[in-house]
Design a protein around this motif. Sequence first.
Motif, PDB file in Angstrom:
ATOM      1  N   LYS A   1       0.830  -1.204   0.000  1.00 31.59           N
ATOM      2  CA  LYS A   1       0.000   0.000   0.000  1.00 31.59           C
ATOM      3  C   LYS A   1       0.866   1.256   0.000  1.00 31.59           C
ATOM      4  O   LYS A   1       0.541   2.250  -0.663  1.00 31.59           O
ATOM      5  CB  LYS A   1      -0.921   0.016   1.224  1.00 31.59           C
ATOM      6  CG  LYS A   1      -1.922  -1.132   1.279  1.00 31.59           C
ATOM      7  CD  LYS A   1      -2.726  -1.076   2.570  1.00 31.59           C
ATOM      8  CE  LYS A   1      -3.663  -2.262   2.682  1.00 31.59           C
ATOM      9  NZ  LYS A   1      -4.407  -2.247   3.977  1.00 31.59           N
TER      10      LYS A   1
ATOM     11  N   LYS B   1       2.263   1.955  -3.446  1.00 34.67           N
ATOM     12  CA  LYS B   1       1.260   2.526  -4.348  1.00 34.67           C
ATOM     13  C   LYS B   1       1.002   4.003  -4.047  1.00 34.67           C
ATOM     14  O   LYS B   1       0.610   4.762  -4.933  1.00 34.67           O
ATOM     15  CB  LYS B   1      -0.046   1.737  -4.250  1.00 34.67           C
ATOM     16  CG  LYS B   1       0.037   0.325  -4.820  1.00 34.67           C
ATOM     17  CD  LYS B   1      -1.294  -0.403  -4.681  1.00 34.67           C
ATOM     18  CE  LYS B   1      -1.204  -1.822  -5.248  1.00 34.67           C
ATOM     19  NZ  LYS B   1      -2.495  -2.557  -5.092  1.00 34.67           N
ATOM     20  N   SER B   2       1.215   4.395  -2.792  1.00 31.51           N
ATOM     21  CA  SER B   2       0.956   5.786  -2.386  1.00 31.51           C
ATOM     22  C   SER B   2       2.242   6.551  -2.105  1.00 31.51           C
ATOM     23  O   SER B   2       2.237   7.538  -1.373  1.00 31.51           O
ATOM     24  CB  SER B   2       0.075   5.809  -1.127  1.00 31.51           C
ATOM     25  OG  SER B   2      -1.179   5.215  -1.366  1.00 31.51           O
TER      26      SER B   2
ATOM     27  N   TRP C   1       4.185   8.601  -3.766  1.00 30.85           N
ATOM     28  CA  TRP C   1       4.341  10.017  -4.120  1.00 30.85           C
ATOM     29  C   TRP C   1       3.578  10.930  -3.177  1.00 30.85           C
ATOM     30  O   TRP C   1       4.138  11.944  -2.720  1.00 30.85           O
ATOM     31  CB  TRP C   1       3.957  10.251  -5.580  1.00 30.85           C
ATOM     32  CG  TRP C   1       4.931   9.618  -6.533  1.00 30.85           C
ATOM     33  CD1 TRP C   1       4.687   8.613  -7.412  1.00 30.85           C
ATOM     34  CD2 TRP C   1       6.320   9.925  -6.664  1.00 30.85           C
ATOM     35  NE1 TRP C   1       5.820   8.259  -8.091  1.00 30.85           N
ATOM     36  CE2 TRP C   1       6.853   9.055  -7.654  1.00 30.85           C
ATOM     37  CE3 TRP C   1       7.173  10.843  -6.053  1.00 30.85           C
ATOM     38  CZ2 TRP C   1       8.188   9.090  -8.051  1.00 30.85           C
ATOM     39  CZ3 TRP C   1       8.507  10.878  -6.450  1.00 30.85           C
ATOM     40  CH2 TRP C   1       9.002  10.013  -7.423  1.00 30.85           C
ATOM     41  N   PRO C   2       2.311  10.637  -2.847  1.00 25.15           N
ATOM     42  CA  PRO C   2       1.647  11.469  -1.833  1.00 25.15           C
ATOM     43  C   PRO C   2       2.371  11.442  -0.483  1.00 25.15           C
ATOM     44  O   PRO C   2       2.470  12.474   0.197  1.00 25.15           O
ATOM     45  CB  PRO C   2       0.252  10.845  -1.721  1.00 25.15           C
ATOM     46  CG  PRO C   2       0.034  10.166  -3.023  1.00 25.15           C
ATOM     47  CD  PRO C   2       1.378   9.670  -3.445  1.00 25.15           C
ATOM     48  N   ILE C   3       2.906  10.266  -0.105  1.00 20.97           N
ATOM     49  CA  ILE C   3       3.613  10.163   1.175  1.00 20.97           C
ATOM     50  C   ILE C   3       4.901  10.983   1.135  1.00 20.97           C
ATOM     51  O   ILE C   3       5.260  11.644   2.116  1.00 20.97           O
ATOM     52  CB  ILE C   3       3.905   8.688   1.512  1.00 20.97           C
ATOM     53  CG1 ILE C   3       2.594   7.940   1.767  1.00 20.97           C
ATOM     54  CG2 ILE C   3       4.802   8.582   2.736  1.00 20.97           C
ATOM     55  CD1 ILE C   3       2.762   6.446   1.996  1.00 20.97           C
TER      56      ILE C   3
ATOM     57  N   LEU D   1      -4.621  12.925   0.667  1.00 18.45           N
ATOM     58  CA  LEU D   1      -4.136  12.246  -0.525  1.00 18.45           C
ATOM     59  C   LEU D   1      -3.592  10.849  -0.232  1.00 18.45           C
ATOM     60  O   LEU D   1      -3.481  10.021  -1.134  1.00 18.45           O
ATOM     61  CB  LEU D   1      -3.044  13.082  -1.209  1.00 18.45           C
ATOM     62  CG  LEU D   1      -3.443  14.479  -1.687  1.00 18.45           C
ATOM     63  CD1 LEU D   1      -2.245  15.190  -2.292  1.00 18.45           C
ATOM     64  CD2 LEU D   1      -4.584  14.393  -2.697  1.00 18.45           C
ATOM     65  N   LYS D   2      -3.234  10.581   1.019  1.00 19.58           N
ATOM     66  CA  LYS D   2      -2.644   9.283   1.331  1.00 19.58           C
ATOM     67  C   LYS D   2      -3.713   8.209   1.449  1.00 19.58           C
ATOM     68  O   LYS D   2      -4.888   8.500   1.697  1.00 19.58           O
ATOM     69  CB  LYS D   2      -1.817   9.355   2.614  1.00 19.58           C
ATOM     70  CG  LYS D   2      -2.597   9.167   3.898  1.00 19.58           C
ATOM     71  CD  LYS D   2      -1.683   9.063   5.089  1.00 19.58           C
ATOM     72  CE  LYS D   2      -2.445   8.744   6.374  1.00 19.58           C
ATOM     73  NZ  LYS D   2      -2.966   7.364   6.398  1.00 19.58           N
ATOM     74  N   ASP D   3      -3.305   6.972   1.265  1.00 21.46           N
ATOM     75  CA  ASP D   3      -4.196   5.825   1.398  1.00 21.46           C
ATOM     76  C   ASP D   3      -4.598   5.676   2.865  1.00 21.46           C
ATOM     77  O   ASP D   3      -3.763   5.444   3.736  1.00 21.46           O
ATOM     78  CB  ASP D   3      -3.477   4.559   0.908  1.00 21.46           C
ATOM     79  CG  ASP D   3      -4.388   3.341   0.903  1.00 21.46           C
ATOM     80  OD1 ASP D   3      -5.491   3.399   1.486  1.00 21.46           O
ATOM     81  OD2 ASP D   3      -3.991   2.319   0.312  1.00 21.46           O
TER      82      ASP D   3
END
Length: 293
Positions: A58, A61-62, A64-66, A172-174
């Motif tokens: 997970k 997949k996230s 770039w936002p992180i 924006l994050k999961d």
Amino acid sequence: MPYLLLTLAACFWGGNYVVGRVLVTQADPMVISEGRWIITALLLLCLYHQQLCHDLLKIKKSIWPICLLAIFGQILFPLTLYIGLQYTSSLNASIYLSATPCMVLVMNKLLFNDTISKNNIIGVLFSTIGVIYLILQGNLANLSELSNINKGDLWAMASAMSWACYSAFLRLKDKSISGNAFVTVSALLGSAILLPIALVYFYFYPVTNLAHYATPNFLLGLLYIAIFASWLSYLFWNKGIVEIGATRGQIYTHIIPLSAGIFSIVFLHTQVAYFHLVSIVFIVIGIYFCSKK
């Protein structure tokens, strides 16, 4: 219990302003920022490596936002704060932070087209007036001297803006990534991204007075920032938010500038001027309107 955890987290973050104000008189802000996140990353990695491995897919997949959140939350927010604390008081810096809820509202409207109510608009206006009043030190005649404004205040405002960006972009994050795994990877990314920047910085501005970095007071201060302001604060905050929800828990961010101001007055003997009180009143009124339904 969740209310106690959220209160403690906010107070620990408030203490960061006071401890940071003391440390910047002994050390370079870059050393403090990088040292803080290296220690925090190692601590969290030891504690939460299993949760980090569990959510690794997970996180990838996230990523770039992180990364974006790490830049604002782990790099720009503390670094600009510590630079600003070299030239302005922790009381001033904490007052600027108290305007961030209103900043977040404006950013959410501009970037994500969120609905802003009449109360939100009134709150933003009051909060903005409070910040401007603080900048002018309660004297409109200082408008002609804005070009000579304390650069520490500008850095403190940049720090507040960084935290506002972090808060706004947090959506924006999961959300399925566990809080502990998210905090751990954020600390790792923060220390990793900041490291090459720090090395380049130290190449042009070599660290002097190395003896200061080995003193008990500096090490204790750095440990406070790493353990209380970076690790326990996030841990307590995440647990509290899980139990009562983000909407109810977000109001506890207002304790941060309040506790920072109190600690600054008590431990640093910061002198309170009338314009501090007036600006706080305006900002509190702004927060009240922004917090209403």
